[in-house]
Motif scaffolding. Structure first.
Motif, PDB file in Angstrom:
ATOM      1  N   ILE A 181       6.573  -2.657  -4.208  1.00 15.40           N
ATOM      2  CA  ILE A 181       6.560  -4.263  -4.343  1.00 15.40           C
ATOM      3  C   ILE A 181       7.671  -4.638  -3.234  1.00 15.40           C
ATOM      4  O   ILE A 181       8.794  -4.106  -3.244  1.00 15.40           O
ATOM      5  N   ARG A 182       7.048  -5.441  -2.521  1.00 15.75           N
ATOM      6  CA  ARG A 182       7.850  -6.177  -1.527  1.00 15.75           C
ATOM      7  C   ARG A 182       8.661  -7.352  -2.163  1.00 15.75           C
ATOM      8  O   ARG A 182       7.988  -8.297  -2.522  1.00 15.75           O
ATOM      9  N   ARG A 183      10.076  -7.512  -2.341  1.00 22.48           N
ATOM     10  CA  ARG A 183      10.802  -8.756  -2.695  1.00 22.48           C
ATOM     11  C   ARG A 183      11.409  -9.558  -1.470  1.00 22.48           C
ATOM     12  O   ARG A 183      12.054  -8.930  -0.392  1.00 22.48           O
ATOM     13  N   SER A 184      11.053 -10.637  -1.493  1.00 18.25           N
ATOM     14  CA  SER A 184      11.536 -11.589  -0.450  1.00 18.25           C
ATOM     15  C   SER A 184      13.325 -11.962  -0.612  1.00 18.25           C
ATOM     16  O   SER A 184      13.357 -12.499  -1.522  1.00 18.25           O
ATOM     17  N   TYR A 185      14.002 -11.574   0.175  1.00 18.30           N
ATOM     18  CA  TYR A 185      15.285 -12.341   0.184  1.00 18.30           C
ATOM     19  C   TYR A 185      15.392 -13.688   0.611  1.00 18.30           C
ATOM     20  O   TYR A 185      14.577 -14.247   1.641  1.00 18.30           O
ATOM     21  N   PRO A 186      16.201 -14.559   0.127  1.00 15.01           N
ATOM     22  CA  PRO A 186      16.513 -15.894   0.517  1.00 15.01           C
ATOM     23  C   PRO A 186      17.213 -15.765   2.136  1.00 15.01           C
ATOM     24  O   PRO A 186      17.952 -14.968   2.246  1.00 15.01           O
ATOM     25  N   VAL A 187      16.841 -16.611   2.992  1.00 12.78           N
ATOM     26  CA  VAL A 187      16.978 -16.758   4.361  1.00 12.78           C
ATOM     27  C   VAL A 187      16.935 -18.150   5.024  1.00 12.78           C
ATOM     28  O   VAL A 187      16.536 -18.989   4.051  1.00 12.78           O
ATOM     29  N   GLY A 188      17.674 -18.419   5.990  1.00 15.28           N
ATOM     30  CA  GLY A 188      17.666 -19.686   6.742  1.00 15.28           C
ATOM     31  C   GLY A 188      16.311 -19.949   7.012  1.00 15.28           C
ATOM     32  O   GLY A 188      15.693 -19.359   7.727  1.00 15.28           O
ATOM     33  N   CYS A 202      13.919  -8.597   3.335  1.00 16.20           N
ATOM     34  CA  CYS A 202      13.061  -8.199   1.906  1.00 16.20           C
ATOM     35  C   CYS A 202      13.837  -7.188   1.750  1.00 16.20           C
ATOM     36  O   CYS A 202      14.777  -6.486   2.302  1.00 16.20           O
ATOM     37  N   PHE A 203      13.463  -6.541   0.387  1.00 11.87           N
ATOM     38  CA  PHE A 203      13.773  -5.422   0.000  1.00 11.87           C
ATOM     39  C   PHE A 203      12.402  -4.713  -0.725  1.00 11.87           C
ATOM     40  O   PHE A 203      11.845  -5.479  -1.230  1.00 11.87           O
ATOM     41  N   VAL A 204      12.345  -3.401  -0.676  1.00 11.44           N
ATOM     42  CA  VAL A 204      11.149  -2.844  -1.141  1.00 11.44           C
ATOM     43  C   VAL A 204      11.487  -1.818  -2.384  1.00 11.44           C
ATOM     44  O   VAL A 204      12.421  -1.131  -2.478  1.00 11.44           O
ATOM     45  N   VAL A 205      10.885  -2.415  -3.422  1.00  9.20           N
ATOM     46  CA  VAL A 205      11.186  -1.846  -4.758  1.00  9.20           C
ATOM     47  C   VAL A 205      10.114  -0.772  -5.081  1.00  9.20           C
ATOM     48  O   VAL A 205       8.748  -1.230  -5.424  1.00  9.20           O
ATOM     49  N   SER A 206      10.340   0.659  -5.207  1.00 11.92           N
ATOM     50  CA  SER A 206       9.274   1.669  -5.438  1.00 11.92           C
ATOM     51  C   SER A 206       9.606   2.317  -6.918  1.00 11.92           C
ATOM     52  O   SER A 206      10.787   2.708  -7.154  1.00 11.92           O
ATOM     53  N   HIS A 207       8.628   2.408  -7.888  1.00  7.25           N
ATOM     54  CA  HIS A 207       8.707   2.999  -8.975  1.00  7.25           C
ATOM     55  C   HIS A 207       8.322   4.467  -8.962  1.00  7.25           C
ATOM     56  O   HIS A 207       7.113   4.575  -8.732  1.00  7.25           O
ATOM     57  N   PHE A 259       5.443   0.746   3.892  1.00  9.53           N
ATOM     58  CA  PHE A 259       6.025   0.019   5.099  1.00  9.53           C
ATOM     59  C   PHE A 259       5.843  -1.304   4.617  1.00  9.53           C
ATOM     60  O   PHE A 259       4.825  -1.897   4.301  1.00  9.53           O
ATOM     61  N   ALA A 260       6.809  -2.029   4.687  1.00  9.36           N
ATOM     62  CA  ALA A 260       7.011  -3.295   4.598  1.00  9.36           C
ATOM     63  C   ALA A 260       7.627  -4.288   5.562  1.00  9.36           C
ATOM     64  O   ALA A 260       8.667  -3.870   6.003  1.00  9.36           O
ATOM     65  N   HIS A 261       6.959  -5.367   6.152  1.00  6.33           N
ATOM     66  CA  HIS A 261       7.351  -6.199   7.466  1.00  6.33           C
ATOM     67  C   HIS A 261       8.406  -6.905   6.909  1.00  6.33           C
ATOM     68  O   HIS A 261       8.450  -7.612   5.890  1.00  6.33           O
ATOM     69  N   ASN A 262       9.328  -6.869   7.638  1.00  2.00           N
ATOM     70  CA  ASN A 262      10.601  -7.985   7.548  1.00  2.00           C
ATOM     71  C   ASN A 262      11.037  -8.719   8.945  1.00  2.00           C
ATOM     72  O   ASN A 262      12.006  -9.407   8.812  1.00  2.00           O
ATOM     73  N   GLN A 264       0.749  -1.180   0.068  1.00  3.47           N
ATOM     74  CA  GLN A 264      -0.110   0.137  -0.152  1.00  3.47           C
ATOM     75  C   GLN A 264       0.731   1.228  -0.100  1.00  3.47           C
ATOM     76  O   GLN A 264       1.941   1.315   0.760  1.00  3.47           O
ATOM     77  N   ILE A 265       0.519   2.368  -0.765  1.00  2.00           N
ATOM     78  CA  ILE A 265       1.034   3.360  -0.857  1.00  2.00           C
ATOM     79  C   ILE A 265       0.246   4.569  -0.295  1.00  2.00           C
ATOM     80  O   ILE A 265      -0.833   4.910  -0.772  1.00  2.00           O
ATOM     81  N   GLU A 266       0.486   4.864   1.000  1.00  2.00           N
ATOM     82  CA  GLU A 266      -0.290   5.881   1.697  1.00  2.00           C
ATOM     83  C   GLU A 266      -0.040   7.289   1.342  1.00  2.00           C
ATOM     84  O   GLU A 266       1.163   7.740   1.413  1.00  2.00           O
ATOM     85  N   ASN A 267      -1.009   8.151   1.298  1.00  3.13           N
ATOM     86  CA  ASN A 267      -0.785   9.605   1.129  1.00  3.13           C
ATOM     87  C   ASN A 267       0.166   9.749   0.214  1.00  3.13           C
ATOM     88  O   ASN A 267       0.983  10.845  -0.029  1.00  3.13           O
TER      89      ASN A 267
END
Length: 364
Positions: free
Chosen positions: A187-194, A207-212, A151-154, A41-44
């Motif tokens: 978009i929230r992209r998920s990183y590889p993790v254990g 994760c990392f967040v990609v904003s266009h 905001f993206a939860h990690n 979500q993109i707020e405001n």
């Protein structure tokens, strides 16, 4: 008498087994990973778009969930002094609610001074035992009402019982991106993790967040807020994370877009692992980031003051200049169609174990 004692011990062992088994079951039932390519979500949201040939600014800061003032050390951080003495951090939570509020407000006031066009924050708690329920996300958003926010939860852990004396508790935290300009998508992209048991229950959902963000020439600025793994022995997952990040950066650059990545890389950069005075040995949790680790179309922007101001301190002991290990793990990557200058902001680790970094950039 002996029979009664054995019965009592058996009863205690049974109760402990049920408690431990129940907790493991609870943790397993609550474990999940957020899907890759999750639309945020993109707020405001704003309406203005970017222009080529105009200088803009971006500021990054890992705020350390409002806990890491200069007196703070973290229970998961272990290190050694140069004389071989082993040192281990003390706390799993902020030292008090008041202290957390003071630290977050201090970092907000510092960030406001730069009136940046974009802000990217890491380790922002939304609701967490470790920060006494202080909603740091809402605090920051309220302080920047003229910006959009994403905001993206990690981190979304169930109640972590460690350490027993002061459990880390339940945590909802993530990456917060603010923009003065229109964000077309995020978009929230998920990183590889254990994902092995039991480590998966203490590892972040990296994760990392990609904003266009639209540009007046029909292209886009692809702004990426990133936080790579820290407690990754041998750097196995960090290597995989860098491969994914490189792929995304290169794909966007080949489309003709502009790319900026900002955040906490948990890799020492620019030789800073050896240039600052310290009485501690080099910590195992920090890998080295070399130019060869990044696509040739992308530049690691070296701060103008890289050899005088570090961005991260060790947290196995409280901070003391010249004693605590420091280096730079925070910074920016930019594609070659951008001109950029960065500067590490010296806050002397007053409110966080990280100093912020300011980027000035122009889209060619």
């Amino acid at each position: 008498m002996l029979k009664k004692t054995l019965c009592a011990l058996g009863y205690v062992l049974l109760v402990l087994t049920l408690i431990v088994g129940g907790y493991i079951g609870y943790a397993e039932l609550n474990y999940y990973r957020i899907d890759d390519n999750f639309i945020l979500q993109i707020e405001n949201n704003k309406t203005d778009i970017l222009n080529t040939g105009t200088e803009y600014t971006a500021l990054i800061h890992n705020i350390g969930f409002g806990a890491y003032d200069t007196d703070y050390s973290f229970f998961m951080d272990v290190g050694f002094m140069k004389d071989g003495t082993k040192v281990t951090g003390k706390h799993s939570r902020g030292r008090s609610e008041k202290n957390v509020l003071e630290n977050v407000n201090g970092m907000i006031k510092n960030a406001q001074k730069y009136n940046a066009d974009f802000y990217m924050f890491q380790e922002v708690d939304e609701k967490a035992t470790r920060s006494y329920g202080v909603n740091q996300k809402d605090m920051i958003i309220s302080a920047f009402p003229e910006y959009s926010n994403t905001f993206a939860h990690n981190m979304h852990t169930p109640y972590i019982l460690l350490p027993i004396t002061e459990p880390h508790g339940k945590t909802d935290a993530g990456l917060l991106t603010l923009s003065k300009y229109k964000v077309e998508s995020a978009i929230r992209r998920s990183y590889p993790v254990g994902t092995d048991f039991p480590e998966r229950h203490s590892e972040l959902d990296r994760c990392f967040v990609v904003s266009h963000i639209p540009v007046n020439n029909g292209k886009e600025l692809v702004l990426i807020n990133s936080h790579l793994s820290a407690y990754d022995k041998g750097g196995i997952f960090r290597e995989q994370q860098l491969i994914l990040l490189n792929q995304v950066m290169l794909d966007e650059y080949k489309k003709g877009n502009y790319v900026i990545v900002g955040g906490d890389f948990n890799h020492a950069m620019f030789g800073t692992e050896t240039i600052f005075e310290s009485e501690q040995r080099y910590p195992e949790w920090i890998n080295i980031l070399n130019e060869s680790d990044i696509s040739s179309e992308i530049e690691i922007v070296k701060p103008i003051n890289y050899n005088s101001v570090a961005t991260c301190r060790g947290a196995d002991i409280p901070y003391k200049k010249g004693v605590t290990f420091v280096c730079t793990v925070d910074g920016f990557l930019v594609s070659k169609n951008i001109t950029a200058v960065t500067e590490n902001i010296d806050m002397n680790f007053k409110y966080s174990d990280h100093n912020p970094v300011l980027l000035k950039f122009t889209l060619k």
